[in-house]
Design an enzyme around this catalytic site. Structure first.
Site, PDB file in Angstrom:
ATOM      1  N   CYS A  61      28.975  21.329  47.203  1.00 48.24           N
ATOM      2  CA  CYS A  61      28.509  20.844  48.498  1.00 48.24           C
ATOM      3  C   CYS A  61      27.029  21.109  48.803  1.00 48.24           C
ATOM      4  CB  CYS A  61      29.364  21.433  49.604  1.00 48.24           C
ATOM      5  SG  CYS A  61      28.909  20.760  51.213  1.00 48.24           S
ATOM      6  N   CYS A  98      35.454   8.795  60.984  1.00 49.10           N
ATOM      7  CA  CYS A  98      35.781  10.173  60.617  1.00 49.10           C
ATOM      8  C   CYS A  98      34.547  11.030  60.876  1.00 49.10           C
ATOM      9  CB  CYS A  98      36.194  10.229  59.149  1.00 49.10           C
ATOM     10  SG  CYS A  98      36.649  11.898  58.663  1.00 49.10           S
ATOM     11  N   ARG A 262      42.608   6.961  49.256  1.00 49.45           N
ATOM     12  CA  ARG A 262      41.232   6.583  49.632  1.00 49.45           C
ATOM     13  C   ARG A 262      40.274   6.741  48.462  1.00 49.45           C
ATOM     14  NH1 ARG A 262      40.908   6.096  55.066  1.00 49.45           N
ATOM     15  NH2 ARG A 262      42.903   6.666  55.925  1.00 49.45           N
TER      16      ARG A 262
HETATM   17  S1  SF4 Z   1      30.378  21.688  54.717  1.00 47.57           S
HETATM   18 FE1  SF4 Z   1      32.512  21.809  54.063  1.00 47.57          FE
HETATM   19  S2  SF4 Z   1      32.452  21.408  51.869  1.00 47.57           S
HETATM   20 FE2  SF4 Z   1      30.344  21.916  52.509  1.00 47.57          FE
HETATM   21  S3  SF4 Z   1      30.113  24.130  52.147  1.00 47.57           S
HETATM   22 FE3  SF4 Z   1      30.806  23.838  54.265  1.00 47.57          FE
HETATM   23  S4  SF4 Z   1      33.042  23.979  54.164  1.00 47.57           S
HETATM   24 FE4  SF4 Z   1      32.318  23.641  52.070  1.00 47.57          FE
END
Ligand code: SF4
Length: 367
Positions: A61, A98, A262
């Protein structure tokens, strides 16, 4: 013919996944036709209502504060900004919005109240409203339901075993607990994962077992292909072959027959033909808009062109469930004062630690 089962074994799922490709797609397409209208695809718009600065360490992420990525961080959007974006999404064919916030978990307070207002506002636009806000208590799930939320997304990401290789700041059981909390309300459950993070086929099967064993099964399962972002621990992961994506979509279709599958992140790396194969194999939804939170996504006109070629049409809102009726804000369940106790395993993940060190060095050099 596939039926809804909660007792799939890893061996069974791996056997399906490894079938000769065309047989697998044929079987998945047959299941898809039994449970869904194959001409319709649901279009969602993913809106990042609070971007970056997340305290978690998810290795994939770019929004994790501890890694060094080039994303633009943003505080929580206003309700009117969200409404304007939702109207734009509706005009281009989206039936669902979303809203994603880069939080570890929802905290009761003014920001959560603002999100509840956003949910109420989008509900009045006759669009399905979904949120992905991190871990959620039963009380918070209830309050979102009362505001008119249609779906809550909380991905399992991978198998329980591989989850420990990509995230140390929360446990797999916390994910399941949030899904249980959502299930106690009338909000539908959206939960899936990512492939291409270095996991094995066993891990992919393990994730599908975890999802399929939920009773009832999630109404929606996003299958994402990793978009490797520079600065994250997974920056060097290679793009997943399209054939893996097709196999994963088809296997998900067979194992979770009534669920909407999806086709989510990673579509910019997929050819139109590859995406067409995924629709044939049972994908029933895409995310529209040129960005998926922070990573690129195909232009909406390109998607419409592909829909025209394939004879697909966008699904209308609430085609698969009734529109939630929001409760008058004065009559909503009050906020629960008791704090949830989410876990923090904190085990060492070498690649995450290295990416954090690299980011800290870059920050020092920039000073
Ligand atoms: S935004 Fe969501 S996916 Fe990204 S680091 Fe934070 S919890 Fe993890």
């Amino acid at each position: 013919m596939s039926e809804i089962r909660n007792d799939w074994t890893k061996e069974e799922i791996i056997e399906i996944y490894n079938k000769p490709l065309l047989e697998l797609v044929y079987e998945a397409a047959t299941v898809h036709r039994k449970y869904h209208n194959p001409r319709e695809v649901q279009i969602s718009t993913l809106l990042s209502i609070k971007t970056g600065g997340c305290p978690e360490d998810c290795a994939y992420c770019p929004q994790a504060a501890r890694y060094h990525t080039d994303i633009e961080t943003n505080d929580l959007m206003t309700v009117s900004q969200v409404k304007a974006q939702a109207l734009r999404a509706k005009a281009t064919g989206s039936s669902r919005v979303c809203m994603g916030a880069a939080w570890r978990n929802v905290e009761d307070g003014p920001e959560f109240e603002q999100v509840l207002d956003m949910v109420r506002t989008i509900n009045t636009l006759d669009m399905e409203v979904c949120c992905t806000l991190g871990m959620l208590t039963e009380n918070q799930a209830q309050r979102l339901a009362e505001a008119g939320l249609y779906a809550y997304n909380h991905n399992l990401d991978s198998s329980e075993e591989y989850y420990k290789e990509i995230i140390s700041s929360r446990g797999f059981d916390d994910r399941l607990q949030t899904l249980k909390n959502v299930r106690k309300t009338n909000v539908t459950v959206c939960s899936g994962g990512i492939i291409g993070m270095g996991e094995s086929i066993e891990d992919r099967a393990g994730m599908l077992i975890a999802l399929a064993s939920l009773s009832p099964q999630p109404e929606s399962v996003p299958i994402n292909a990793l978009v490797a972002v520079e600065g994250t621990p997974l920056e060097e992961q290679e793009v997943i072959p399209i054939w893996d994506m097709i196999r994963m979509v088809a296997t998900t279709r067979i194992v979770l027959p009534s669920t909407t599958v999806r086709l989510s992140a990673g579509r910019t790396e997929m050819s139109k033909e590859g995406q067409a194969f995924c629709f044939l194999a049972g994908a029933g939804s895409i995310f529209a808009g040129d960005k998926l939170l922070t990573t690129p996504n195909p232009d909406v006109n390109e998607d419409m062109e592909l829909f025209n070629i394939l004879g697909l049409t966008p699904m209308k809102p609430y085609a698969k469930g009734a529109k939630p009726t929001p409760v008058n804000p004065d009559e909503m369940t009050p906020s629960d004062v008791e704090k949830a106790k989410w876990s923090r395993p904190g085990h060492r993940i070498e690649k995450n630690v290295e990416a954090t060190k690299k980011a800290n060095k870059k920050r020092k050099e920039a000073l």
